[in-house]
Design an enzyme around this catalytic site. Structure first.
Site, PDB file in Angstrom:
ATOM      1  N   GLN A 106      42.024  -3.487  23.703  1.00  0.00           N
ATOM      2  CA  GLN A 106      41.016  -2.860  22.845  1.00  0.00           C
ATOM      3  C   GLN A 106      39.826  -3.812  22.708  1.00  0.00           C
ATOM      4  OE1 GLN A 106      41.235  -2.325  18.319  1.00  0.00           O
ATOM      5  NE2 GLN A 106      41.446  -0.194  19.003  1.00  0.00           N
ATOM      6  N   TYR A 175      34.073   0.303  12.432  1.00  0.00           N
ATOM      7  CA  TYR A 175      33.540  -0.890  13.092  1.00  0.00           C
ATOM      8  C   TYR A 175      32.207  -0.556  13.769  1.00  0.00           C
ATOM      9  CZ  TYR A 175      38.067  -3.061  12.145  1.00  0.00           C
ATOM     10  OH  TYR A 175      39.174  -3.586  11.519  1.00  0.00           O
ATOM     11  N   ARG A 223      39.020   4.695  21.114  1.00  0.00           N
ATOM     12  CA  ARG A 223      39.744   5.022  19.881  1.00  0.00           C
ATOM     13  C   ARG A 223      38.735   5.475  18.832  1.00  0.00           C
ATOM     14  NH1 ARG A 223      44.642   2.171  16.341  1.00  0.00           N
ATOM     15  NH2 ARG A 223      45.763   4.134  16.313  1.00  0.00           N
ATOM     16  N   ARG A 322      53.680  -0.044  13.742  1.00  0.00           N
ATOM     17  CA  ARG A 322      54.550  -0.773  12.813  1.00  0.00           C
ATOM     18  C   ARG A 322      56.027  -0.590  13.161  1.00  0.00           C
ATOM     19  NH1 ARG A 322      51.984   1.513   7.482  1.00  0.00           N
ATOM     20  NH2 ARG A 322      51.569   3.180   8.984  1.00  0.00           N
ATOM     21  N   CYS A 345      61.159   0.368  10.164  1.00  0.00           N
ATOM     22  CA  CYS A 345      59.950  -0.035   9.416  1.00  0.00           C
ATOM     23  C   CYS A 345      59.962   0.779   8.138  1.00  0.00           C
ATOM     24  CB  CYS A 345      58.697   0.289  10.228  1.00  0.00           C
ATOM     25  SG  CYS A 345      57.195   0.343   9.206  1.00  0.00           S
TER      26      CYS A 345
HETATM   27  C1  LIG Z   1      48.709  -5.398  11.039  1.00  0.00           C
HETATM   28  C2  LIG Z   1      47.909  -4.267  11.618  1.00  0.00           C
HETATM   29  C3  LIG Z   1      46.762  -4.543  12.355  1.00  0.00           C
HETATM   30  C4  LIG Z   1      46.035  -3.503  12.935  1.00  0.00           C
HETATM   31  N1  LIG Z   1      44.965  -3.808  13.741  1.00  0.00           N
HETATM   32  C5  LIG Z   1      44.353  -2.802  14.438  1.00  0.00           C
HETATM   33  C6  LIG Z   1      43.396  -3.086  15.453  1.00  0.00           C
HETATM   34  O1  LIG Z   1      43.138  -4.242  15.799  1.00  0.00           O
HETATM   35  N2  LIG Z   1      42.778  -2.033  16.049  1.00  0.00           N
HETATM   36  C7  LIG Z   1      43.092  -0.731  15.756  1.00  0.00           C
HETATM   37  O2  LIG Z   1      42.511   0.192  16.318  1.00  0.00           O
HETATM   38  N3  LIG Z   1      44.048  -0.441  14.843  1.00  0.00           N
HETATM   39  C8  LIG Z   1      44.683  -1.436  14.198  1.00  0.00           C
HETATM   40  N4  LIG Z   1      45.727  -1.130  13.335  1.00  0.00           N
HETATM   41  C9  LIG Z   1      46.140   0.288  13.161  1.00  0.00           C
HETATM   42  C10 LIG Z   1      47.327   0.625  14.076  1.00  0.00           C
HETATM   43  O3  LIG Z   1      46.950   0.607  15.429  1.00  0.00           O
HETATM   44  C11 LIG Z   1      47.894   2.025  13.768  1.00  0.00           C
HETATM   45  O4  LIG Z   1      46.919   2.995  14.029  1.00  0.00           O
HETATM   46  C12 LIG Z   1      48.355   2.164  12.326  1.00  0.00           C
HETATM   47  O5  LIG Z   1      49.155   1.070  11.957  1.00  0.00           O
HETATM   48  C13 LIG Z   1      49.142   3.464  12.120  1.00  0.00           C
HETATM   49  O6  LIG Z   1      50.180   3.569  13.054  1.00  0.00           O
HETATM   50  P1  LIG Z   1      51.723   3.176  12.691  1.00  0.00           P
HETATM   51  O7  LIG Z   1      52.104   4.015  11.519  1.00  0.00           O
HETATM   52  O8  LIG Z   1      52.469   3.496  13.943  1.00  0.00           O
HETATM   53  O9  LIG Z   1      51.733   1.733  12.351  1.00  0.00           O
HETATM   54  C14 LIG Z   1      46.447  -2.157  12.727  1.00  0.00           C
HETATM   55  C15 LIG Z   1      47.595  -1.896  11.974  1.00  0.00           C
HETATM   56  C16 LIG Z   1      48.337  -2.926  11.432  1.00  0.00           C
HETATM   57  C17 LIG Z   1      49.582  -2.597  10.646  1.00  0.00           C
HETATM   58  S1  SF4 Z   2      58.469  -3.027   7.510  1.00  0.00           S
HETATM   59 FE1  SF4 Z   2      56.660  -3.411   6.269  1.00  0.00          FE
HETATM   60  S2  SF4 Z   2      55.876  -5.371   7.081  1.00  0.00           S
HETATM   61 FE2  SF4 Z   2      57.279  -4.570   8.636  1.00  0.00          FE
HETATM   62  S3  SF4 Z   2      55.971  -3.415  10.025  1.00  0.00           S
HETATM   63 FE3  SF4 Z   2      56.782  -1.964   8.528  1.00  0.00          FE
HETATM   64  S4  SF4 Z   2      55.172  -1.885   7.013  1.00  0.00           S
HETATM   65 FE4  SF4 Z   2      54.763  -3.747   8.177  1.00  0.00          FE
END
Ligand SMILES: Cc1cc2nc3c(=O)[nH]c(=O)nc-3n(C[C@H](O)[C@H](O)[C@H](O)COP(=O)(O)O)c2cc1C
Ligand code: SF4
Ligand SMILES: Cc1cc2nc3c(=O)[nH]c(=O)nc-3n(C[C@H](O)[C@H](O)[C@H](O)COP(=O)(O)OP(=O)(O)OC[C@H]3O[C@@H](n4cnc5c(N)ncnc54)[C@H](O)[C@@H]3O)c2cc1C
Length: 664
Positions: A106, A175, A223, A322, A345
């Site tokens: 990215q 951004y 994205r 996550r 998670c």
């Molecule tokens: C610690 C963390 C850092 C993230 N950094 C970015 C990033 O650099 N670029 C981005 O597009 N999304 C970023 N995200 C969003 C994730 O790509 C994702 O869209 C979001 O966590 C929801 O998906 P999930 O429920 O599968 O985690 C970040 C998410 C987390 C938890």
């Molecule tokens: S358990 Fe909590 S700390 Fe670990 S990835 Fe999921 S949300 Fe983040």
């Protein structure tokens, strides 16, 4: 979709010329394991672990394309503006290639949210202040635009020279590119501002320049995310942008997230949201008629749920960021019919985004102590001991459960005892709080694993030192947790404990959830000396029970630690809808509790607040009384979790894990 019917998730998909072996992706997430343009051994080990775990596609965390913006304003931000990164990418790809996972990068510029390290104002589409820095950006002049476009193209070239499979341009989450797209942050009067066609021009030029720089082969996508703040770019306009980019053949895939810095809880929702909660928005931004692979995200934790999203036609790949932070091996285990062994998670946001938003630290995970330490602590490296020992674990909260699990993996003979009739420790209390039920899933998983691995479990079995020694242990792990503090001592005034806490209407946070019939009246004071999760849980419970709540706290705002996890944003919205009064008294100290009122102090002086019920959310006292007796006879003892020092789930899991490994 039941596990046996999983089909679509395992189907390969082509993104331009890149064949992705299944439909599961790890979307970009900042780790803080990088060091500028150095791809560290930790970062490689982190992604290697997930590649071995069977995920089809990994999008590497946002890499800045220009030194005018460093993610989170820190030097751990991945920097793709230097050729030095090429060699690191090559090392990463050499490690990951054998496992077949495809890797995209990215490419990112934070615009007004983040400036250069070492100070200096941020750059942006227009001089609009950001909610992160509060500083108006120095607008990028029309004549400077080619420099920024070229920065994206140069960075993309480095990625491909490094052997990566594709590029994702970060045009989401408010951004820089999103700032150009959004009329709220783009007030320009040149050909990059005004009508949508103009606001999209920066992105179109970037995509054209990137394609030119990388040639025909690599996958290139974007994205995006719709905002919800009045004035920003929402779903309708974003759908037009998607259509334009697809029709013009500028992109090979579209990754649709939701929300931005003005509504971060929509991008990275906590426990209060279900898997797939972003689908209504992503469906409007990227309908199937676009005719290119669409990635979606949003609290997907199981392949069953991902299969459902694919089946519905709402997505072609499902991001599970996550879920993979918590369980790098989730695809492989599910495929092998071991889905119940996948560490869940729990959506707490504490170790991952909570760290990024709060501290200048590496990320971690509340439930996965290995996260970020894969090079040295990967569970695949745990070998069978050649000296099996009798290990007695006293206490079956998260610390004891994790210690027992690791000790059992190593082949020790493990006995786990807990005084309570169920395991999980304080998590069994926490799960009774509104919107916190999912926290127990980690205890549930750990208990299943401990039993599967053959440890003996005895509940309703309290142990003192002699009972533990009667089991003839070689090693005792003391994981007995902590108890609410009965002394009334507060961190900001330890010399003058709160008076009057020894009354029936004064409860600890634990008692609120276990002896709730002691709650009386209509007005509650919550004394918050800790500033995080427990306070949110306590306030929500009291409001649901129909009481007005005043939080008296030494902190400058409500639950500042939980705030970083974006858990307080939806919580406060619910508080407002509860129909009860919710008030916070920051920088205020509880002094005396009377029958029906509390005396508090702040710099403004003394005040009396009506209170029929008072809940003390204060630091707990470690319960580890049996340790001395064990050490007196020379036993090998490890004290872990709250029993060592009362803190939280993440430290409990980590210390339990390390103790399980440390058994001599
Ligand atoms: C610690 C963390 C850092 C993230 N950094 C970015 C990033 O650099 N670029 C981005 O597009 N999304 C970023 N995200 C969003 C994730 O790509 C994702 O869209 C979001 O966590 C929801 O998906 P999930 O429920 O599968 O985690 C970040 C998410 C987390 C938890
Ligand atoms: S358990 Fe909590 S700390 Fe670990 S990835 Fe999921 S949300 Fe983040
Ligand atoms: C309402 C509430 C909400 C919370 N929310 C969060 C949150 O959102 N995030 C977070 O990170 N943390 C949260 N916490 C804190 C978290 O639950 C604890 O920090 C964590 O459970 C500590 O784990 P532990 O294993 O060290 O101890 P515990 O979970 O306290 O487990 C100790 C266990 O030892 C047993 N035991 C004690 N003495 C003996 C004995 N002599 N013999 C046998 N067994 C014994 C107990 O029965 C208990 O099961 C919350 C806590 C509460 C009360």
């Amino acid at each position: 979709v039941p596990h046996d019917d999983l089909r679509l998730v395992y189907e390969p998909i082509a993104i331009r010329n890149t064949e992705v072996s299944n439909r599961i992706a790890v979307s970009a997430h900042e780790t803080r394991f990088a060091a500028g343009s150095t791809i560290t051994a930790d970062l490689i080990a982190y992604h290697l672990e997930r590649a071995k775990g069977g995920v089809g596609l990994i999008v590497l965390e946002a890499a800045t394309v220009h030194p005018s913006s460093m993610l989170s304003n820190n030097p751990y931000c991945l920097s793709a503006f230097d050729d030095a990164i090429i060699e690191g990418y090559r090392r990463l790809m050499a490690a990951v290639r054998p496992y077949g996972t495809k890797i995209f990068q990215q490419l990112w510029h934070g615009g007004h949210h983040y400036g250069p390290t070492g100070g200096g104002p941020p750059r942006g589409a227009s001089a609009v202040p950001s909610p992160v820095l509060g500083t108006p950006a120095v607008p990028i002049a029309t004549a400077e635009i080619p420099e920024f476009v070229a920065a994206f193209a140069d960075a993309a070239r480095r990625c491909i020279e490094g052997g990566l499979d594709g590029i994702e341009i970060a045009a989401a989450h408010s951004y820089l590119i999103h700032q150009f797209l959004s009329p709220m942050t783009n007030t320009r009067t040149d050909e990059y501002g005004g009508p949508l066609e103009n606001r999209t021009r920066f992105l179109v030029e970037i995509l054209a320049a990137v394609r030119e720089a990388v040639g025909d082969e690599p996958a290139l996508g974007v994205r995006v995310s719709a905002g919800t703040t009045p004035g920003t770019i929402g779903e309708d306009e974003l759908a037009l942008v998607s259509r334009q980019l697809a029709d013009a053949g500028l992109i090979d895939f579209l990754n649709v997230s939701h929300g931005d810095y003005f509504a971060p809880h929509l991008a990275i929702a906590g426990m209060e949201r279900e898997a797939g909660y972003q689908l209504p928005s992503s469906g409007r931004v990227a309908p199937s008629s676009l005719g290119l692979p669409r990635l979606v995200a949003g609290r997907f934790r199981t392949l069953e749920k991902a299969e459902g999203a694919l089946l519905s036609g709402a997505a072609d790949l499902v991001c599970m960021a996550r879920a993979h932070i918590a369980a790098p091996d989730l695809v492989r285990k599910t495929r092998e019919g071991r889905a119940d062994q996948v560490r869940p998670c729990i959506g707490c946001n504490q170790g991952c985004i909570g760290v990024i938003a709060g501290w200048d630290l590496r990320t971690g995970c509340a439930v996965n102590p290995v996260m970020g330490h894969e090079a040295t602590l990967s569970e695949a490296l745990i070998g069978q001991t050649d000296r099996p020992r009798r290990v007695v674990v006293v206490g079956g909260g998260p610390a004891g459960l994790e210690a027992a699990r690791i000790a059992a993996i190593r082949g020790h003979s493990v006995l786990l005892c807990d005084a309570a009739p169920t395991l999980g420790g304080r998590l069994a209390v926490a799960r009774n709080a509104p919107y916190l039920g999912e926290i127990y899933a980690v205890a549930d998983w750990c208990e299943r694993e401990v039993r599967r691995l053959g440890a003996e479990v005895r509940t309703s079995t309290a142990m003192d030192a002699s009972a533990a020694l009667a089991e003839e242990p070689d090693v005792v792990i003391v994981a007995t947790g902590a108890s609410p503090r009965p002394s009334g001592v507060l961190a900001a005034a330890p010399g003058t404990p709160v008076e009057g806490i020894d009354q029936a209407h004064v409860l600890s946070s634990v008692e609120l959830f276990t002896e709730g019939d002691r709650v009386r009246g209509k007005r509650a004071v919550v004394c918050d000396d800790i500033g995080h999760y427990e306070t949110v849980a306590v306030v929500e419970e009291l409001l649901q029970r129909g009481l007005d709540v005043t939080v008296v706290t030494r902190f400058p705002s409500f639950a500042p630690t939980a705030d970083r996890t974006v858990r307080t944003i939806p919580a406060r919205a619910r508080f407002a809808q509860s129909g009860r009064r919710f008030e916070v008294r920051p920088g205020t100290l509880l002094s005396r509790i009377g029958d029906g009122s509390c005396l508090v102090f702040s710099v403004e002086g003394a005040e009396t607040i009506d209170a029929d019920t008072v809940v003390m959310v204060t630091h707990r006292d470690a319960t580890n009384g049996l340790t001395a007796g064990l050490r007196a006879v020379g036993a090998e003892v490890h004290v872990v979790g709250d029993a060592r020092s009362p803190r939280d789930l993440q430290t409990a899991m980590r210390e339990g894990h390390l103790a399980g490994r440390a058994i001599a």
